[in-house]
Design a protein around this motif. Structure first.
Motif, mmCIF file in Angstrom:
data_model
loop_
_atom_site.group_PDB
_atom_site.id
_atom_site.type_symbol
_atom_site.label_atom_id
_atom_site.label_comp_id
_atom_site.label_asym_id
_atom_site.label_seq_id
_atom_site.Cartn_x
_atom_site.Cartn_y
_atom_site.Cartn_z
ATOM 1 N N SER A 63 0.827 -1.199 0.000
ATOM 2 C CA SER A 63 0.000 0.000 0.000
ATOM 3 C C SER A 63 0.865 1.254 0.000
ATOM 4 N N ALA A 64 1.894 1.274 0.845
ATOM 5 C CA ALA A 64 2.790 2.421 0.914
ATOM 6 C C ALA A 64 3.665 2.527 -0.329
ATOM 7 N N ILE A 65 4.161 1.384 -0.822
ATOM 8 C CA ILE A 65 4.999 1.388 -2.024
ATOM 9 C C ILE A 65 4.242 1.985 -3.207
ATOM 10 N N GLU A 66 3.008 1.534 -3.407
ATOM 11 C CA GLU A 66 2.212 2.028 -4.530
ATOM 12 C C GLU A 66 1.878 3.512 -4.354
ATOM 13 N N HIS A 67 1.595 3.909 -3.112
ATOM 14 C CA HIS A 67 1.311 5.324 -2.853
ATOM 15 C C HIS A 67 2.517 6.184 -3.203
ATOM 16 N N VAL A 68 3.695 5.771 -2.767
ATOM 17 C CA VAL A 68 4.911 6.540 -3.057
ATOM 18 C C VAL A 68 5.150 6.599 -4.562
ATOM 19 N N GLN A 69 4.898 5.505 -5.260
ATOM 20 C CA GLN A 69 5.095 5.527 -6.710
ATOM 21 C C GLN A 69 4.073 6.435 -7.394
ATOM 22 N N ASN A 70 2.862 6.485 -6.871
ATOM 23 C CA ASN A 70 1.842 7.370 -7.448
ATOM 24 C C ASN A 70 2.201 8.843 -7.276
ATOM 25 N N PHE A 71 3.018 9.141 -6.246
ATOM 26 C CA PHE A 71 3.445 10.514 -6.000
ATOM 27 C C PHE A 71 4.975 10.570 -5.983
ATOM 28 N N ARG A 72 5.567 9.967 -6.998
ATOM 29 C CA ARG A 72 7.011 9.736 -7.015
ATOM 30 C C ARG A 72 7.823 11.007 -6.808
ATOM 31 N N ASP A 73 7.412 12.122 -7.376
ATOM 32 C CA ASP A 73 8.195 13.349 -7.290
ATOM 33 C C ASP A 73 8.224 13.941 -5.887
ATOM 34 N N SER A 74 7.396 13.428 -5.001
ATOM 35 C CA SER A 74 7.320 13.969 -3.640
ATOM 36 C C SER A 74 8.318 13.308 -2.684
ATOM 37 N N TYR A 75 9.069 12.324 -3.174
ATOM 38 C CA TYR A 75 9.970 11.568 -2.305
ATOM 39 C C TYR A 75 11.372 11.513 -2.887
ATOM 40 N N GLY A 76 12.318 11.192 -2.025
ATOM 41 C CA GLY A 76 13.686 11.017 -2.469
ATOM 42 C C GLY A 76 13.905 9.620 -3.038
ATOM 43 N N ASP A 77 15.135 9.132 -2.955
ATOM 44 C CA ASP A 77 15.435 7.788 -3.450
ATOM 45 C C ASP A 77 14.696 6.742 -2.624
ATOM 46 N N VAL A 78 14.318 5.656 -3.287
ATOM 47 C CA VAL A 78 13.581 4.578 -2.625
ATOM 48 C C VAL A 78 14.253 3.246 -2.931
ATOM 49 N N GLN A 79 14.506 2.470 -1.892
ATOM 50 C CA GLN A 79 15.019 1.110 -2.039
ATOM 51 C C GLN A 79 14.045 0.133 -1.397
ATOM 52 N N ILE A 80 13.882 -1.032 -2.031
ATOM 53 C CA ILE A 80 13.020 -2.087 -1.504
ATOM 54 C C ILE A 80 13.858 -3.340 -1.326
ATOM 55 N N MET A 81 13.873 -3.887 -0.114
ATOM 56 C CA MET A 81 14.546 -5.138 0.188
ATOM 57 C C MET A 81 13.478 -6.152 0.581
ATOM 58 N N TYR A 82 13.340 -7.203 -0.205
ATOM 59 C CA TYR A 82 12.267 -8.177 0.033
ATOM 60 C C TYR A 82 12.828 -9.580 -0.004
ATOM 61 N N GLY A 83 12.531 -10.361 1.052
ATOM 62 C CA GLY A 83 12.971 -11.742 1.095
ATOM 63 C C GLY A 83 11.824 -12.673 1.421
ATOM 64 N N ASP A 84 11.863 -13.882 0.825
ATOM 65 C CA ASP A 84 10.855 -14.897 1.115
ATOM 66 C C ASP A 84 11.522 -16.269 1.084
ATOM 67 N N LYS A 85 10.745 -17.299 1.412
ATOM 68 C CA LYS A 85 11.329 -18.636 1.547
ATOM 69 C C LYS A 85 11.807 -19.196 0.219
ATOM 70 N N THR A 86 10.924 -19.261 -0.761
ATOM 71 C CA THR A 86 11.256 -19.827 -2.067
ATOM 72 C C THR A 86 10.735 -18.903 -3.162
ATOM 73 N N PRO A 87 11.202 -19.050 -4.398
ATOM 74 C CA PRO A 87 10.673 -18.234 -5.493
ATOM 75 C C PRO A 87 9.167 -18.385 -5.671
ATOM 76 N N ALA A 88 8.628 -19.563 -5.404
ATOM 77 C CA ALA A 88 7.191 -19.778 -5.557
ATOM 78 C C ALA A 88 6.395 -18.974 -4.540
ATOM 79 N N CYS A 89 7.015 -18.628 -3.424
ATOM 80 C CA CYS A 89 6.325 -17.879 -2.365
ATOM 81 C C CYS A 89 6.255 -16.379 -2.635
ATOM 82 N N LEU A 90 7.043 -15.880 -3.571
ATOM 83 C CA LEU A 90 7.147 -14.438 -3.763
ATOM 84 C C LEU A 90 5.794 -13.810 -4.079
ATOM 85 N N LEU A 91 5.444 -12.788 -3.320
ATOM 86 C CA LEU A 91 4.191 -12.076 -3.538
ATOM 87 C C LEU A 91 4.386 -10.945 -4.540
#
Length: 274
Positions: A127-155
Motif C-alpha cells: 500500500s505504501a509502495i504504490e502510494h509513493v510511486q503514485n506521488f514519485r516526485d514527492s519523495y527522495g530515493d527509494v530502495q526495496i529489500m524483500y525476502g521470502d522462503k522460495t521463489p514460488a512464495c514471492l508475492l
C-alpha cells in the motif's frame, strides 16, 4: 466511512492466488457512496467478517488513491480466513474500519524511504509502495529489500518490473530453485546494498518478529535513528478492537496504537520480544 464500527457489505470482484494459501481479493463496498468516502492510510487495517463465522483484522494492501476498489492479501490460517477462501467472485462479506495508524507517508515527503519486507509482510507495505510511486516526485530515493522462503512464495512478482522503473528493488529467497536466477539468502544479506543517507531517510519494515531481531541492529549500524524506523506489528493483532487485550506490546495495544510504531516508541519492549 461515517461510522467505523458499523460493518458494511463488500463484494468480491476478483480473486488472485498469490501462493498456495495466500490470495489477493479485490473488493468494493456494495454502497457506492460508502466506497467513494472510504479513505485510509497505508498500513491501516479493516475488520473483515463472514456472517455466522466471525471477523478478523486484515491490513489493506492497495493504495488509498484507488477510488473504485480496495485490496486485501489474505493468508488462510484460522476459521474466518478459511471461510473467506471458500467464497467465490461475486460473493459478499462485511468490512468495517479502517483502524489503527499507518506508515507516515505524508510526514516523510522529500525524504528517502527504505522498505524492508519479509514474507507476507510485503502485503501491508505494498500500500505504501504504490502510494509513493503514485506521488514519485514527492519523495527522495527509494530502495526495496524483500525476502521470502522460495521463489514460488514471492508475492506481487507481477509488479516487480513496474516498481523497478522508479525504485531500487532487491529480492532474495532463502531456498533457491533451478529456475530461480536471483540470489539465495536472507533479507539481511541485501542490506549491504543500502546506499540511502540515513540522516535524510526513513525505513518502513514489516515481516515476522524474528526478522526484526536481525534487521534492527543492521539499521542502527547504518545510522538510522530510532524515530526514523517504522515497524508494523500487524501479525500481533487479535480481535482488532481492544477487547481481548492480547495484542499488547508493553503498555501499547497494536489494534489501537498501531499496527505501525516507530522503533523509538516500542524499543524497550520490542527488543525483549524479538
Amino acid at each position: 466511512m461515517n461510522n467505523p464500527y458499523v460493518p458494511y457489505p463488500v463484494e468480491i470482484t476478483s480473486i488472485f492466488q498469490e501462493y498456495r494459501d495466500i490470495n489477493t481479493y479485490t473488493l468494493r463496498f456494495v454502497d457506492r457512496e460508502v466506497q467513494r468516502k472510504f479513505d485510509f492510510q497505508p498500513g491501516q487495517f479493516l475488520q473483515v467478517s463472514v456472517s455466522g463465522v466471525g471477523e478478523a483484522p486484515i491490513s489493506i494492501n492497495s493504495p488509498p488513491e484507488e477510488e473504485d476498489y480496495f485490496r486485501l492479501c489474505i493468508e488462510r490460517k484460522g476459521r474466518v480466513t478459511e471461510a473467506i477462501f471458500e467464497l467465490e467472485e461475486g460473493s459478499t462479506l462485511f468490512a468495517r474500519g479502517p483502524y489503527g495508524n499507518g506508515f507516515p507517508v505524508d510526514d516523510v515527503e522529500n525524504r528517502g524511504i527504505l522498505f524492508i519486507a519479509g514474507g507476507i509482510g510485503l502485503a501491508p507495505l505494498r500500500s505504501a509502495i504504490e502510494h509513493v510511486q503514485n506521488f514519485r516526485d514527492s519523495y527522495g530515493d527509494v530502495q526495496i529489500m524483500y525476502g521470502d522462503k522460495t521463489p514460488a512464495c514471492l508475492l506481487f512478482d507481477r509488479y516487480f518490473s513496474k516498481w523497478n522503473k522508479d525504485f531500487d528493488l532487491n529480492v532474495i529467497c532463502e531456498e533457491a530453485t533451478p529456475e530461480w536466477s536471483g540470489e539465495e539468502g536472507m533479507v539481511t544479506d541485501l542490506m549491504k546494498r543500502i546506499y540511502l543517507d540515513p540522516e535524510d531517510s526513513v525505513s518502513f519494515v514489516c515481516g515476522p518478529p524474528i526478522m526484526y531481531k536481525f534487521v534492527l541492529p543492521e539499521l542502527k549500524a547504518l545510522g538510522f535513528e530510532d524515530e526514523d524506523i517504522y515497524l508494523s506489528y500487524e501479525r500481533r493483532m487479535e480481535c482488532g478492537v481492544g477487547m481481548c487485550r492480547r495484542c499488547n506490546i508493553g503498555d501499547r495495544f497494536v489494534c489501537h496504537d498501531g499496527p505501525v510504531f516507530s522503533y523509538d516508541e516500542v524499543k524497550r519492549y520490542a527488543d525483549k520480544e524479538t
